[in-house]
Design an enzyme around this catalytic site. Structure first.
Site, mmCIF file in Angstrom:
data_model
loop_
_atom_site.group_PDB
_atom_site.id
_atom_site.type_symbol
_atom_site.label_atom_id
_atom_site.label_comp_id
_atom_site.label_asym_id
_atom_site.label_seq_id
_atom_site.Cartn_x
_atom_site.Cartn_y
_atom_site.Cartn_z
ATOM 1 N N SER A 153 -64.621 -3.247 16.781
ATOM 2 C CA SER A 153 -64.923 -2.474 17.477
ATOM 3 C C SER A 153 -65.564 -2.796 18.739
ATOM 4 C CB SER A 153 -66.263 -1.550 16.656
ATOM 5 O OG SER A 153 -66.498 -0.498 17.428
ATOM 6 N N MET A 154 -66.670 -2.620 19.138
ATOM 7 C CA MET A 154 -67.235 -3.254 20.379
ATOM 8 C C MET A 154 -67.319 -4.846 20.343
ATOM 9 S SD MET A 154 -70.577 -1.059 21.708
ATOM 10 C CE MET A 154 -70.495 0.536 21.926
ATOM 11 N N ASP A 198 -58.419 6.663 13.636
ATOM 12 C CA ASP A 198 -59.510 6.235 14.125
ATOM 13 C C ASP A 198 -60.110 7.450 14.848
ATOM 14 O OD1 ASP A 198 -61.758 5.002 15.091
ATOM 15 O OD2 ASP A 198 -60.665 3.057 15.461
ATOM 16 N N HIS A 230 -61.528 3.551 11.474
ATOM 17 C CA HIS A 230 -62.099 2.756 12.399
ATOM 18 C C HIS A 230 -62.078 1.415 11.757
ATOM 19 C CE1 HIS A 230 -63.838 1.465 15.971
ATOM 20 N NE2 HIS A 230 -65.240 1.101 15.452
#
Length: 364
Positions: A153-154, A198, A230
């Protein structure tokens, strides 16, 4: 005299190249990409004496106990509000295949991608320190020129940004990355996983966009997992195990620099994979047929230390491949003085392809 012996040795290697390459690649198969791998795994934490990095919070190093060093390494960071446990399955998986893995937390679970990039770089510094720390089981066992970064993710966006900040990074594995307005002008080979379904980081807004803005001169692969959400790439078991097999092959190819994994990727893992809803890549591995008649193209000197000259008229477009058929250079040559500079490549066998003619080159 030593140079004469070296040239003779290299010529002998060149003659044996097809046999030796196939022999060394015999064990590199889809079946060898198991979870877990062949090696036993142990861990190190700050309680064991590893460095406390200021740009991250806590760390666990996973390492093989019965593999032969030196080892390549990878640093992994989780995503927004997530803890290291969210990606911890990657640690024993990579380590069981001989890749030392450090999984870190963040100083704040709310850190955005850029602080996560700095956290990854700090984790790589911890590995460098571990390589020289007295009494560490990894002392002298890490190849500090073979580092990769990864994140979810980030954290995946941070991994891409880490490669921008540090051009020595040899590979990136971005797990459903989240990064708005990405600036990703780097040359580190990047593997991007995304989930078709996602909703947190929709592929068209993030993963696919990241692939598109990464320079075409950078080796890159986008693998979208069918029906994936995700967190589909948070473990090597994602996509019925395709995530782990592809990620491991990527690190073996670009970080460990084992060319056997190039055809394994392109000919097997990426050839109509049932777990993928979309695949895009610019990597290329080909089987080269060496021309017996090259009278229209003369290449000299061969062997060479750096420059080879091509005696051919008109404008030409060439491709240069390594011994396993992986393309390493391509360009157009014009004018009367047509040269290819091999000075930045390691010693060994290469193949120059012009139109339908392929010529073996020996660099010593």
């Amino acid at each position: 005299m030593k140079n004469i012996y070296l040239i003779c040795l290299l010529l002998l290697i060149a003659c044996l190249t097809p046999t030796s390459v196939f022999a060394q690649c015999e064990d590199v198969t889809v079946a060898s990409l198991t979870n877990p791998g062949p090696y036993e795994v142990a861990t190190l934490t700050e309680a064991d004496g590893i460095r406390n990095g200021p740009d991250y919070l806590d760390a666990t190093i996973y390492y093989p106990t019965n593999a032969i060093p030196p080892f390549a390494s990878i640093a992994i960071v989780p995503g927004f509000t997530a803890l290291p446990a969210s990606v911890e399955e990657w640690g024993p998986f990579y380590a069981s295949h001989g890749i030392v893995t450090i999984i870190i937390g963040t100083n704040s679970i709310f850190d955005f991608p850029e602080p996560r990039a700095l956290a990854l770089l700090d984790a790589l510094e911890t590995l460098r320190q571990e390589n020289i720390r007295a009494l560490s089981p990894l002392e002298g066992d890490l190849d500090t020129d073979k580092f990769a970064v990864s994140g979810w993710s980030m954290g995946g966006g941070g991994a891409q940004r880490a490669a921008v900040l540090d051009n020595t990074i040899k590979g990136v594995v971005a797990l459903c990355p989240y990064l708005n307005n990405p600036l990703l002008n780097h040359q580190s080979p990047v593997l991007i996983f995304s989930g078709e379904d996602d909703t947190v980081a929709p592929p068209t807004q993030h993963a696919t966009n990241h692939y598109n803005v990464t320079p075409n001169t950078t080796e890159k692969l986008l693998f979208e997992i069918e029906n994936g959400d995700h967190s589909v790439a948070n473990t090597p078991n994602g996509g019925d195990g395709a995530v782990g097999r592809i990620a491991l092959s990527w690190l073996k190819l670009y970080v460990e620099e084992n060319d056997c994994y190039c055809p394994l990727l392109t000919n097997s893992l990426l050839n109509n994979p049932p777990s993928a809803s979309y695949v895009e890549t610019n990597i290329e591995c080909v089987v080269l047929d060496i021309a017996e008649n090259t009278q229209d193209i003369r290449v000299f000197p061969n062997p060479t230390k750096d420059i080879i000259n091509l005696n051919i008229e008109g404008e030409i477009y060439f491709k240069l491949y390594n011994s396993i058929g992986q393309k390493v250079l391509e360009n157009q040559l014009i004018g009367n003085n047509k040269q290819i500079d091999l000075s930045n490549f390691s010693e060994g066998v290469y193949f120059v392809r012009v139109d339908d003619v392929t010529i073996k080159i020996l660099k010593n």
